[in-house]
Design a protein around this motif. Sequence first.
Motif, PDB file in Angstrom:
ATOM      1  N   TYR A 273       0.858  -0.998  -0.066  1.00 16.28           N
ATOM      2  CA  TYR A 273       0.207   0.126   0.042  1.00 16.28           C
ATOM      3  C   TYR A 273       0.962   1.176  -0.113  1.00 16.28           C
ATOM      4  O   TYR A 273       2.126   1.072   0.377  1.00 16.28           O
ATOM      5  CB  TYR A 273      -0.800  -0.045   1.291  1.00 16.28           C
ATOM      6  CG  TYR A 273      -2.025  -0.691   1.142  1.00 16.28           C
ATOM      7  CD1 TYR A 273      -3.356  -0.524   0.626  1.00 16.28           C
ATOM      8  CD2 TYR A 273      -1.750  -2.371   1.441  1.00 16.28           C
ATOM      9  CE1 TYR A 273      -4.555  -1.174   0.696  1.00 16.28           C
ATOM     10  CE2 TYR A 273      -3.005  -3.056   1.235  1.00 16.28           C
ATOM     11  CZ  TYR A 273      -4.331  -2.841   0.922  1.00 16.28           C
ATOM     12  OH  TYR A 273      -5.288  -3.601   0.537  1.00 16.28           O
ATOM     13  N   PRO A 274       0.317   2.357  -0.248  1.00 14.62           N
ATOM     14  CA  PRO A 274       1.028   3.580  -0.422  1.00 14.62           C
ATOM     15  C   PRO A 274       1.825   4.159   0.788  1.00 14.62           C
ATOM     16  O   PRO A 274       1.310   5.400   1.272  1.00 14.62           O
ATOM     17  CB  PRO A 274       0.344   4.523  -1.280  1.00 14.62           C
ATOM     18  CG  PRO A 274      -1.172   4.286  -0.919  1.00 14.62           C
ATOM     19  CD  PRO A 274      -0.901   2.701  -0.699  1.00 14.62           C
ATOM     20  N   VAL A 275       2.500   3.423   1.492  1.00  9.45           N
ATOM     21  CA  VAL A 275       3.152   4.044   2.706  1.00  9.45           C
ATOM     22  C   VAL A 275       4.386   4.639   2.441  1.00  9.45           C
ATOM     23  O   VAL A 275       5.463   4.070   2.607  1.00  9.45           O
ATOM     24  CB  VAL A 275       3.315   2.775   3.728  1.00  9.45           C
ATOM     25  CG1 VAL A 275       3.819   2.821   4.916  1.00  9.45           C
ATOM     26  CG2 VAL A 275       2.155   1.794   3.825  1.00  9.45           C
ATOM     27  N   GLY A 276       4.055   6.049   2.495  1.00  8.90           N
ATOM     28  CA  GLY A 276       5.201   6.716   2.079  1.00  8.90           C
ATOM     29  C   GLY A 276       5.828   6.379   0.476  1.00  8.90           C
ATOM     30  O   GLY A 276       5.130   5.882  -0.195  1.00  8.90           O
ATOM     31  N   ASN A 277       7.103   6.452   0.378  1.00  5.56           N
ATOM     32  CA  ASN A 277       7.687   5.868  -0.746  1.00  5.56           C
ATOM     33  C   ASN A 277       7.789   4.339  -0.887  1.00  5.56           C
ATOM     34  O   ASN A 277       8.270   3.724  -2.031  1.00  5.56           O
ATOM     35  CB  ASN A 277       9.152   6.625  -0.625  1.00  5.56           C
ATOM     36  CG  ASN A 277       9.171   7.808  -1.479  1.00  5.56           C
ATOM     37  OD1 ASN A 277       8.012   8.147  -2.253  1.00  5.56           O
ATOM     38  ND2 ASN A 277      10.136   8.444  -1.608  1.00  5.56           N
TER      39      ASN A 277
ATOM     40  N   LEU B  29      -0.565  -0.907  -4.480  1.00  5.69           N
ATOM     41  CA  LEU B  29      -1.913  -0.772  -4.300  1.00  5.69           C
ATOM     42  C   LEU B  29      -2.149   0.548  -3.906  1.00  5.69           C
ATOM     43  O   LEU B  29      -1.390   1.288  -3.573  1.00  5.69           O
ATOM     44  CB  LEU B  29      -2.382  -1.803  -3.396  1.00  5.69           C
ATOM     45  CG  LEU B  29      -1.900  -3.236  -3.472  1.00  5.69           C
ATOM     46  CD1 LEU B  29      -2.432  -4.182  -2.047  1.00  5.69           C
ATOM     47  CD2 LEU B  29      -2.690  -3.607  -4.742  1.00  5.69           C
ATOM     48  N   ASP B  30      -3.556   0.941  -3.822  1.00 10.92           N
ATOM     49  CA  ASP B  30      -4.008   2.356  -3.429  1.00 10.92           C
ATOM     50  C   ASP B  30      -5.004   1.834  -2.519  1.00 10.92           C
ATOM     51  O   ASP B  30      -5.590   0.915  -2.104  1.00 10.92           O
ATOM     52  CB  ASP B  30      -4.508   3.280  -4.414  1.00 10.92           C
ATOM     53  CG  ASP B  30      -5.595   2.654  -5.234  1.00 10.92           C
ATOM     54  OD1 ASP B  30      -6.466   2.068  -4.520  1.00 10.92           O
ATOM     55  OD2 ASP B  30      -5.534   2.878  -6.616  1.00 10.92           O
ATOM     56  N   TYR B  31      -5.417   2.907  -1.589  1.00 11.84           N
ATOM     57  CA  TYR B  31      -6.544   2.699  -0.456  1.00 11.84           C
ATOM     58  C   TYR B  31      -7.757   2.889  -1.033  1.00 11.84           C
ATOM     59  O   TYR B  31      -8.781   2.884  -0.226  1.00 11.84           O
ATOM     60  CB  TYR B  31      -6.132   3.725   0.540  1.00 11.84           C
ATOM     61  CG  TYR B  31      -5.043   3.457   1.393  1.00 11.84           C
ATOM     62  CD1 TYR B  31      -5.104   2.302   2.285  1.00 11.84           C
ATOM     63  CD2 TYR B  31      -3.910   4.179   1.456  1.00 11.84           C
ATOM     64  CE1 TYR B  31      -3.902   2.029   3.132  1.00 11.84           C
ATOM     65  CE2 TYR B  31      -2.927   3.959   2.310  1.00 11.84           C
ATOM     66  CZ  TYR B  31      -2.775   2.604   2.903  1.00 11.84           C
ATOM     67  OH  TYR B  31      -1.537   2.322   3.611  1.00 11.84           O
ATOM     68  N   ILE B  32      -8.199   3.144  -2.279  1.00 12.49           N
ATOM     69  CA  ILE B  32      -9.456   2.953  -2.896  1.00 12.49           C
ATOM     70  C   ILE B  32      -9.796   1.630  -3.480  1.00 12.49           C
ATOM     71  O   ILE B  32     -10.799   1.242  -3.224  1.00 12.49           O
ATOM     72  CB  ILE B  32      -9.552   4.095  -3.941  1.00 12.49           C
ATOM     73  CG1 ILE B  32      -9.402   5.392  -3.555  1.00 12.49           C
ATOM     74  CG2 ILE B  32     -11.084   3.889  -4.656  1.00 12.49           C
ATOM     75  CD1 ILE B  32      -9.343   6.475  -4.430  1.00 12.49           C
TER      76      ILE B  32
ATOM     77  N   GLY C  91     -16.551   7.278   1.448  1.00 14.80           N
ATOM     78  CA  GLY C  91     -15.766   5.975   1.287  1.00 14.80           C
ATOM     79  C   GLY C  91     -14.993   5.955   2.540  1.00 14.80           C
ATOM     80  O   GLY C  91     -15.030   7.097   3.325  1.00 14.80           O
ATOM     81  N   GLN C  92     -14.033   4.996   2.860  1.00 17.73           N
ATOM     82  CA  GLN C  92     -13.414   4.901   3.875  1.00 17.73           C
ATOM     83  C   GLN C  92     -12.051   5.477   3.796  1.00 17.73           C
ATOM     84  O   GLN C  92     -11.214   5.701   4.701  1.00 17.73           O
ATOM     85  CB  GLN C  92     -13.038   3.323   4.276  1.00 17.73           C
ATOM     86  CG  GLN C  92     -12.432   2.485   3.229  1.00 17.73           C
ATOM     87  CD  GLN C  92     -12.274   1.048   3.540  1.00 17.73           C
ATOM     88  OE1 GLN C  92     -13.326   0.503   4.235  1.00 17.73           O
ATOM     89  NE2 GLN C  92     -11.305   0.297   3.513  1.00 17.73           N
ATOM     90  N   GLY C  93     -11.592   5.905   2.502  1.00 24.01           N
ATOM     91  CA  GLY C  93     -10.218   6.529   2.411  1.00 24.01           C
ATOM     92  C   GLY C  93     -10.135   7.771   3.268  1.00 24.01           C
ATOM     93  O   GLY C  93     -11.072   8.688   3.211  1.00 24.01           O
ATOM     94  N   GLY C  94      -9.108   7.634   4.079  1.00 22.29           N
ATOM     95  CA  GLY C  94      -8.914   8.828   4.992  1.00 22.29           C
ATOM     96  C   GLY C  94      -9.611   9.171   6.217  1.00 22.29           C
ATOM     97  O   GLY C  94      -9.525   9.965   6.987  1.00 22.29           O
ATOM     98  N   ASP C  95     -10.601   8.014   6.592  1.00 21.04           N
ATOM     99  CA  ASP C  95     -11.513   8.173   7.530  1.00 21.04           C
ATOM    100  C   ASP C  95     -10.776   8.148   8.906  1.00 21.04           C
ATOM    101  O   ASP C  95     -11.467   8.561  10.017  1.00 21.04           O
ATOM    102  CB  ASP C  95     -12.533   6.960   7.680  1.00 21.04           C
ATOM    103  CG  ASP C  95     -11.981   5.414   7.481  1.00 21.04           C
ATOM    104  OD1 ASP C  95     -10.674   5.407   7.569  1.00 21.04           O
ATOM    105  OD2 ASP C  95     -12.706   4.458   7.784  1.00 21.04           O
TER     106      ASP C  95
ATOM    107  N   GLU D  93      -8.537  11.478   0.015  1.00 18.73           N
ATOM    108  CA  GLU D  93      -7.907  12.025  -1.003  1.00 18.73           C
ATOM    109  C   GLU D  93      -8.279  13.463  -1.484  1.00 18.73           C
ATOM    110  O   GLU D  93      -7.472  14.149  -2.156  1.00 18.73           O
ATOM    111  CB  GLU D  93      -7.536  10.997  -1.892  1.00 18.73           C
ATOM    112  CG  GLU D  93      -6.729  11.285  -3.069  1.00 18.73           C
ATOM    113  CD  GLU D  93      -6.541  10.068  -4.149  1.00 18.73           C
ATOM    114  OE1 GLU D  93      -5.767  10.102  -5.160  1.00 18.73           O
ATOM    115  OE2 GLU D  93      -7.399   9.036  -3.951  1.00 18.73           O
ATOM    116  N   ASN D  94      -9.760  13.586  -1.754  1.00 15.94           N
ATOM    117  CA  ASN D  94     -10.291  14.802  -2.541  1.00 15.94           C
ATOM    118  C   ASN D  94      -9.832  15.833  -1.464  1.00 15.94           C
ATOM    119  O   ASN D  94      -9.607  16.945  -1.906  1.00 15.94           O
ATOM    120  CB  ASN D  94     -11.600  14.578  -2.827  1.00 15.94           C
ATOM    121  CG  ASN D  94     -11.874  12.994  -3.477  1.00 15.94           C
ATOM    122  OD1 ASN D  94     -12.787  12.430  -3.089  1.00 15.94           O
ATOM    123  ND2 ASN D  94     -11.241  12.987  -4.553  1.00 15.94           N
ATOM    124  N   GLU D  95     -10.174  15.620  -0.087  1.00 13.61           N
ATOM    125  CA  GLU D  95      -9.868  16.515   0.670  1.00 13.61           C
ATOM    126  C   GLU D  95      -8.671  17.277   0.670  1.00 13.61           C
ATOM    127  O   GLU D  95      -8.269  18.345   0.828  1.00 13.61           O
ATOM    128  CB  GLU D  95     -10.431  16.323   2.078  1.00 13.61           C
ATOM    129  CG  GLU D  95     -10.284  17.405   3.331  1.00 13.61           C
ATOM    130  CD  GLU D  95      -9.682  16.970   4.517  1.00 13.61           C
ATOM    131  OE1 GLU D  95     -10.128  17.364   5.634  1.00 13.61           O
ATOM    132  OE2 GLU D  95      -8.909  16.136   4.359  1.00 13.61           O
TER     133      GLU D  95
END
Length: 467
Positions: free
Chosen positions: A76-80, A108-111, A240-244, A296-298
């Motif tokens: 997953y995108p854990v930093g670099n 992977l991404d979180y979406i 959605g749950q991204g950034g919740d 991500e949008n926020e």
Amino acid sequence: MKKMLALLLAVCLTASFAACEAPSGNKGGKASGGTDGGGTEGEPNGSAAKDEKADASSDASEDSKGKEIEISLWTYPVGNWGNPVVVAGLISDFMQKYPKILVSVKYLDYISGDEEIARAVEAGEAPDLVLEGPERLVAGWGNDGLMADLSDLWEEDGISDKIYENVRSACRHRSGEYYEFPVCMTTHCMAINYEMFEEAGALKYIDEKNRTWTTEDFAEAVKALKAYGQEKVGIVYCGGQGGDQGTRALVNNLYGGTFTDPEHKEYTIDSAENIRALELLRELDGISFEPDMVGENEIAMFASGELAMAFCWNVSMEISQTAMNPERTFDIFPMSFPTDDGTPNLQGGIWGFGAFDNGDEERLEAAKTFIKYMTGNEAQYVKSVQTAMYWPVREMDDIYVNDDIMREYSIFTKYLGDYYQVTPGWAQARIAWWHMLQDVGKGEPVDAAVKTFVETADGAAKAALEK
């Protein structure tokens, strides 16, 4: 405006590697889980340059009758660790030492990441390694019986005693098995547009030294920004749950509520404190509930100057957004979430490696060799942590002595609260959370919305505990 070290970009531009995906077998089953992440890379300091040679005596290493072993890492995108160019260098170093272990990488991404792993598990093609957090590796896939026990890694060289107790607890399933070997940790926070606050006369509502503010001052700041002409001060994103992690911390901190009980067996969003917090957010002019937006949008809106504050934030967000918006004209000022008594209780993040139990002992041993390489000797461990741009999970000297941004964000570690994300039923609770926020935003009575959430989440927790 704060600036990144030029070395961060130099590393990204000079490393090269072609990462590809290779399928692997799995014993089947159903996948579940979820978490948050982000970051970038730093450079190891001189004190960590010792001990370059790792012990490989028990590894599935350089030469097993000349046989090559292929393993897959999904990250997953854990930093670099989500940056193919940077991970290329790490993989290349590993394969120089272990040329018979061929590592393919999928990013992977979180979406869509959870769905991709779920499909892979169902198809019997789960990855050998995943870089993520306990909520997926332990409370999710681990609880579903899909993960390999990594207890032997914890027992080597007394490593368990070196890792913080709250991290050990989060990586250990209630059965006693360790489904994660941790690499790094952080504390999530929020952020404000400093210049916008200054122009609106709202800086008086924050404690700049301690990066704290009260709930009352938060409300006054929102009013001041709205009066200044800022239509969208902050957004409760719930698409959605991204950034919740941001919306959960916001609600819990406002009046001292909690998300779960201390034993992590049931959910407590229906408390009077949380109901009061949700009602305040809905009433504040300038704070809107947005059912089509995720974290991500926020982040993108805040970084472009469209919002006065962001609730989905941590150090990696600032670094990545600064890289993407080098011409930004305002200063990002990280803050803790507002609280009734001024003492925040922030949510943390833990990230590390988990290994799917694919029924192939050779591949599992090769995966463990990879974990030991990335976390074993101090120099390589520092590089792994700095790739995530977070903090070590064990006591160490400051690894960011020349990094102003990391030193700035280190203030939030003292506000770290309970790591409740390992509560059973977590994956279902995350889904129920954003649905609940949508209902609140549409005007449903808050007490009814939180009651529905708790019934759903506690039902999932009960079912998980019965497995």
